[in-house]
Design a protein around this motif. Sequence first.
Motif, PDB file in Angstrom:
ATOM      1  N   GLY A   1       0.811  -1.217   0.000  1.00  0.00           N
ATOM      2  CA  GLY A   1       0.000   0.000   0.000  1.00  0.00           C
ATOM      3  C   GLY A   1       0.843   1.264   0.000  1.00  0.00           C
ATOM      4  O   GLY A   1       1.647   1.522  -0.894  1.00  0.00           O
ATOM      5  N   GLY A   2       0.666   2.083   1.036  1.00  0.00           N
ATOM      6  CA  GLY A   2       1.432   3.317   1.158  1.00  0.00           C
ATOM      7  C   GLY A   2       2.815   3.116   1.714  1.00  0.00           C
ATOM      8  O   GLY A   2       3.606   4.061   1.788  1.00  0.00           O
TER       9      GLY A   2
ATOM     10  N   ALA B   1       0.766   1.357  -5.952  1.00  0.00           N
ATOM     11  CA  ALA B   1       1.553   1.246  -4.729  1.00  0.00           C
ATOM     12  C   ALA B   1       3.053   1.366  -4.992  1.00  0.00           C
ATOM     13  O   ALA B   1       3.806   1.798  -4.113  1.00  0.00           O
ATOM     14  CB  ALA B   1       1.256  -0.083  -4.037  1.00  0.00           C
ATOM     15  N   ALA B   2       3.491   0.997  -6.166  1.00  0.00           N
ATOM     16  CA  ALA B   2       4.927   1.025  -6.484  1.00  0.00           C
ATOM     17  C   ALA B   2       5.505   2.429  -6.351  1.00  0.00           C
ATOM     18  O   ALA B   2       6.702   2.588  -6.082  1.00  0.00           O
ATOM     19  CB  ALA B   2       5.165   0.478  -7.881  1.00  0.00           C
ATOM     20  N   ALA B   3       4.670   3.452  -6.524  1.00  0.00           N
ATOM     21  CA  ALA B   3       5.149   4.833  -6.407  1.00  0.00           C
ATOM     22  C   ALA B   3       5.583   5.172  -4.987  1.00  0.00           C
ATOM     23  O   ALA B   3       6.283   6.166  -4.769  1.00  0.00           O
ATOM     24  CB  ALA B   3       4.059   5.798  -6.864  1.00  0.00           C
ATOM     25  N   ASN B   4       5.175   4.358  -4.021  1.00  0.00           N
ATOM     26  CA  ASN B   4       5.497   4.623  -2.619  1.00  0.00           C
ATOM     27  C   ASN B   4       6.744   3.888  -2.136  1.00  0.00           C
ATOM     28  O   ASN B   4       7.082   3.953  -0.947  1.00  0.00           O
ATOM     29  CB  ASN B   4       4.306   4.222  -1.731  1.00  0.00           C
TER      30      ASN B   4
ATOM     31  N   ILE C   1      14.661  -3.936   0.205  1.00  0.00           N
ATOM     32  CA  ILE C   1      13.261  -4.257  -0.091  1.00  0.00           C
ATOM     33  C   ILE C   1      13.112  -4.792  -1.512  1.00  0.00           C
ATOM     34  O   ILE C   1      13.715  -4.284  -2.457  1.00  0.00           O
ATOM     35  CB  ILE C   1      12.344  -3.023   0.118  1.00  0.00           C
ATOM     36  N   LEU C   2      12.322  -5.846  -1.629  1.00  0.00           N
ATOM     37  CA  LEU C   2      11.994  -6.449  -2.923  1.00  0.00           C
ATOM     38  C   LEU C   2      10.488  -6.315  -3.108  1.00  0.00           C
ATOM     39  O   LEU C   2       9.709  -6.849  -2.325  1.00  0.00           O
ATOM     40  CB  LEU C   2      12.401  -7.924  -2.937  1.00  0.00           C
ATOM     41  N   PHE C   3      10.071  -5.574  -4.140  1.00  0.00           N
ATOM     42  CA  PHE C   3       8.646  -5.351  -4.383  1.00  0.00           C
ATOM     43  C   PHE C   3       8.139  -6.330  -5.430  1.00  0.00           C
ATOM     44  O   PHE C   3       8.742  -6.497  -6.491  1.00  0.00           O
ATOM     45  CB  PHE C   3       8.402  -3.915  -4.870  1.00  0.00           C
TER      46      PHE C   3
END
Length: 302
Positions: A31-32, A58-61, A68-70
Amino acid sequence: MTSYHTPVLLEESLDALAIKPDGVYVDCTFGGGGHSRGILSRLGRHGVLVAFDQDGDAAANLPDDDRILFIRSNFRFIRSQLRARSIDSVDGILADLGVSSHHFDDPSRGFSFRFDSPLDMRMNDRAALSAEDVAMGYDHEALTRILRDYGELQSPHRIAAEIISFRANRRIATTGDLVEAVKRLTPKRDETKFLAKLFQAIRIEVNREMEALKMMLEQSVKVLSEDGRLAVITYHSLEDRLVKNFIRSGNFDGIVRRDIYGNASCAIEAVGKPVTPSDEEVERNGRSRSARLRVARKTKGR
């Protein structure tokens, strides 16, 4: 980040994870990024955080942090996504369920009846099924089922019939259309509560939220290391009941099953009692009011 979504029970959930500086942790609902930032603040240089979110917004946050791995994916695929990245076990999993403030406050997403906007409600905009598809395409039996099971609305069959009658003459393409479709059955005194339940029912169906939660819980036991922690924040009775039963018994009916020696077959056990927000947090963030944090740990030898 705060405008996107204010993290609920932040310190309580971080404490519940019992974070080890060099551990591997999963935030199922990035999320944020509030909870993720909290986890990162307690991790050391060699710690790892895997963050899941099916919403591309959410990737913009994402913070500028190489720990961190998104993964843009629904957390229902937690085990396969981790294994694809050669992560066999993790030390803790956090899931903050429900809908982010971003989704409710962005009119274009169609999650709220506060705006007249396209009837969408998809958390993943790449998904095929939208709220309009449900309102326009589901038959009486299917509509009744989701209104009863996911909205816990009284007389769901009548509401379903009203929606079907309305759509026979007019397309239900916006949130305003849906509100109008059920207007005759909407109680004047409890209008907001009624509409909230209606929108919740359709949103849960669109995003397959109960199915995804079950899959994540079942897989969490398989990916947690010994003594690993599972922390789940719920916002309504449907999801909280699933989490409570699973932590108690390892299944969703809540019945503890035992082997021939009388030992419980559940691979996790509850840690402490459910935690709810303080009065101060509720005052700061009214959307935390219904939140409930449940914590479990992977038991030894399981």
